[in-house]
Design an enzyme around this catalytic site. Structure first.
Site, mmCIF file in Angstrom:
data_model
loop_
_atom_site.group_PDB
_atom_site.id
_atom_site.type_symbol
_atom_site.label_atom_id
_atom_site.label_comp_id
_atom_site.label_asym_id
_atom_site.label_seq_id
_atom_site.Cartn_x
_atom_site.Cartn_y
_atom_site.Cartn_z
ATOM 1 N N THR A 89 0.826 -1.225 0.000
ATOM 2 C CA THR A 89 0.000 0.000 0.000
ATOM 3 C C THR A 89 0.857 1.272 0.000
ATOM 4 O O THR A 89 0.366 2.357 -0.293
ATOM 5 C CB THR A 89 -0.897 0.051 1.250
ATOM 6 O OG1 THR A 89 -0.025 0.145 2.406
ATOM 7 C CG2 THR A 89 -1.778 -1.182 1.381
ATOM 8 N N ASP B 69 16.736 -0.201 -2.380
ATOM 9 C CA ASP B 69 16.207 -0.141 -1.012
ATOM 10 C C ASP B 69 17.348 0.231 -0.056
ATOM 11 O O ASP B 69 18.246 -0.567 0.208
ATOM 12 C CB ASP B 69 15.591 -1.495 -0.627
ATOM 13 C CG ASP B 69 14.841 -1.385 0.685
ATOM 14 O OD1 ASP B 69 15.443 -0.981 1.704
ATOM 15 O OD2 ASP B 69 13.624 -1.675 0.706
ATOM 16 N N ASP C 294 17.784 -2.039 3.154
ATOM 17 C CA ASP C 294 18.332 -3.370 2.848
ATOM 18 C C ASP C 294 19.796 -3.282 2.433
ATOM 19 O O ASP C 294 20.613 -4.112 2.831
ATOM 20 C CB ASP C 294 17.523 -4.031 1.724
ATOM 21 C CG ASP C 294 16.177 -4.534 2.226
ATOM 22 O OD1 ASP C 294 15.989 -4.617 3.459
ATOM 23 O OD2 ASP C 294 15.309 -4.834 1.382
HETATM 24 O O1 LIG Z 1 8.611 8.337 0.932
HETATM 25 P P1 LIG Z 1 8.150 6.975 1.243
HETATM 26 O O2 LIG Z 1 7.376 6.366 0.097
HETATM 27 O O3 LIG Z 1 7.411 6.863 2.526
HETATM 28 O O4 LIG Z 1 9.445 6.039 1.339
HETATM 29 C C1 LIG Z 1 10.610 6.418 1.960
HETATM 30 C C2 LIG Z 1 10.942 5.530 3.109
HETATM 31 O O5 LIG Z 1 11.149 4.180 2.658
HETATM 32 C C3 LIG Z 1 12.344 3.673 3.215
HETATM 33 O O6 LIG Z 1 12.131 3.122 4.475
HETATM 34 P P2 LIG Z 1 11.526 1.652 4.664
HETATM 35 O O7 LIG Z 1 10.056 1.733 4.887
HETATM 36 O O8 LIG Z 1 11.985 0.755 3.545
HETATM 37 O O9 LIG Z 1 12.164 1.203 6.011
HETATM 38 P P3 LIG Z 1 13.664 0.743 6.303
HETATM 39 O O10 LIG Z 1 14.500 1.970 6.311
HETATM 40 O O11 LIG Z 1 13.559 0.092 7.623
HETATM 41 O O12 LIG Z 1 14.082 -0.231 5.221
HETATM 42 C C4 LIG Z 1 13.212 4.891 3.290
HETATM 43 O O13 LIG Z 1 14.295 4.721 4.160
HETATM 44 C C5 LIG Z 1 12.260 5.978 3.724
HETATM 45 O O14 LIG Z 1 12.130 6.079 5.128
HETATM 46 O O1 LIG Z 2 13.568 3.979 -3.794
HETATM 47 C C1 LIG Z 2 13.239 3.813 -2.608
HETATM 48 C C2 LIG Z 2 11.989 4.230 -2.106
HETATM 49 C C3 LIG Z 2 11.713 4.027 -0.795
HETATM 50 N N1 LIG Z 2 12.617 3.438 0.011
HETATM 51 C C4 LIG Z 2 13.817 3.037 -0.454
HETATM 52 O O2 LIG Z 2 14.638 2.503 0.312
HETATM 53 N N2 LIG Z 2 14.098 3.232 -1.737
HETATM 54 MG MG LIG Z 3 13.487 -0.399 3.360
#
Ligand SMILES: O=P(O)(O)OC[C@H]1O[C@H](OP(=O)(O)OP(=O)(O)O)[C@H](O)[C@@H]1O
Ligand SMILES: O=c1cc[nH]c(=O)[nH]1
Ligand SMILES: [Mg+2]
Length: 217
Positions: free
Chosen positions: A113, A208, A211
């Site tokens: 989502t 990501d 990751d």
């Molecule tokens: O602008 P948005 O669409 O909200 O996406 C951005 C977010 O996505 C990623 O976090 P993620 O949810 O993957 O968490 P993580 O850092 O734990 O991998 C990234 O580090 C941002 O915080």
């Molecule tokens: O490109 C992207 C978007 C959201 N979060 C990530 O880590 N990478």
């Molecule tokens: Mg992430």
């Protein structure tokens, strides 16, 4: 797209270099983490300009008394890394702001989502309204995560004009949302990319960030 907020892309060779390393899909996690740390250092250095409060005083040099400017220790400086990926940028930010108080904000977005959920919020009921706040999050994609972070801060008395966001890659949807809600905000990013793919990833982006930082593929 019309943006009211200020988005700075510092034209610095070190920022360009470490962005290239981070973007390269062949960069292993340890080097990726170093690249993000370096970006955190230089973006924070840029963001601190006209943001860190100073105070004027005098010191006695070996030869005579002279004017001196110091960081004002009375004004709280707060860093808010957004877990997980914001931790890499924080490491570099802390080399510039060693005395900042750190509040780890856990937000994760649902992979289908793309909605953000906050799973850790250690904020006090109210912050000192003069606090300077640095948010670290390498990816500003749909903007759901950063909007949630801003909401949690402004609800607790933080003035958006005293907030600096540092990110590695920012995408138009996030910048558009922030611009409408917080026109006085300042963002420092290594690059602004074209947009998002159908899974909400920034293109070309860097994949990501969480990751790649922590080796969880
Ligand atoms: O602008 P948005 O669409 O909200 O996406 C951005 C977010 O996505 C990623 O976090 P993620 O949810 O993957 O968490 P993580 O850092 O734990 O991998 C990234 O580090 C941002 O915080
Ligand atoms: O490109 C992207 C978007 C959201 N979060 C990530 O880590 N990478
Ligand atoms: Mg992430």
């Amino acid at each position: 797209m019309t943006l009211q907020l200020r988005v700075y892309v510092p034209p610095h060779p070190l920022i360009k270099h470490w962005l290239g390393v981070a973007r390269d899909a062949g960069t292993p996690p340890a080097l990726f983490k170093s690249a993000i740390k370096e970006l955190g250092r230089w973006l924070t250095y840029e963001a601190a300009r006209e943001w860190l409060p100073t105070m004027e005083t005098t010191v006695q040099s070996p030869l005579s008394e002279c004017p001196a400017t110091f960081i004002n220790p009375e004004v709280p400086v707060v860093a808010v890394p957004i877990l997980r990926a914001g931790l890499g940028l924080l490491e570099g930010a802390q080399t510039v702001l060693p005395n900042a108080s750190i509040y780890h904000l856990g937000i994760v977005r649902d992979e289908k989502t793309l909605e953000p959920t906050c799973y850790l919020n250690p904020f006090p009921e109210k912050f000192d309204p003069l606090s300077r706040v640095l948010i670290t999050d390498p990816m500003l994609a749909t903007g759901g995560t950063i909007m949630k972070a801003m909401e949690e801060l402004t609800f607790r008395g933080i003035d958006a004009s005293l907030v600096r966001i540092i990110s590695v890659v920012a995408a138009p949807p996030a910048l558009q949302k922030l611009s409408v809600a917080y026109p006085s905000l300042n963002i420092y990013t290594a690059i602004i990319d074209e947009g998002l793919n159908s899974q909400g990833y920034i293109v070309p982006g860097l994949g990501d960030a969480g990751d790649r930082t922590f080796g969880t593929f």
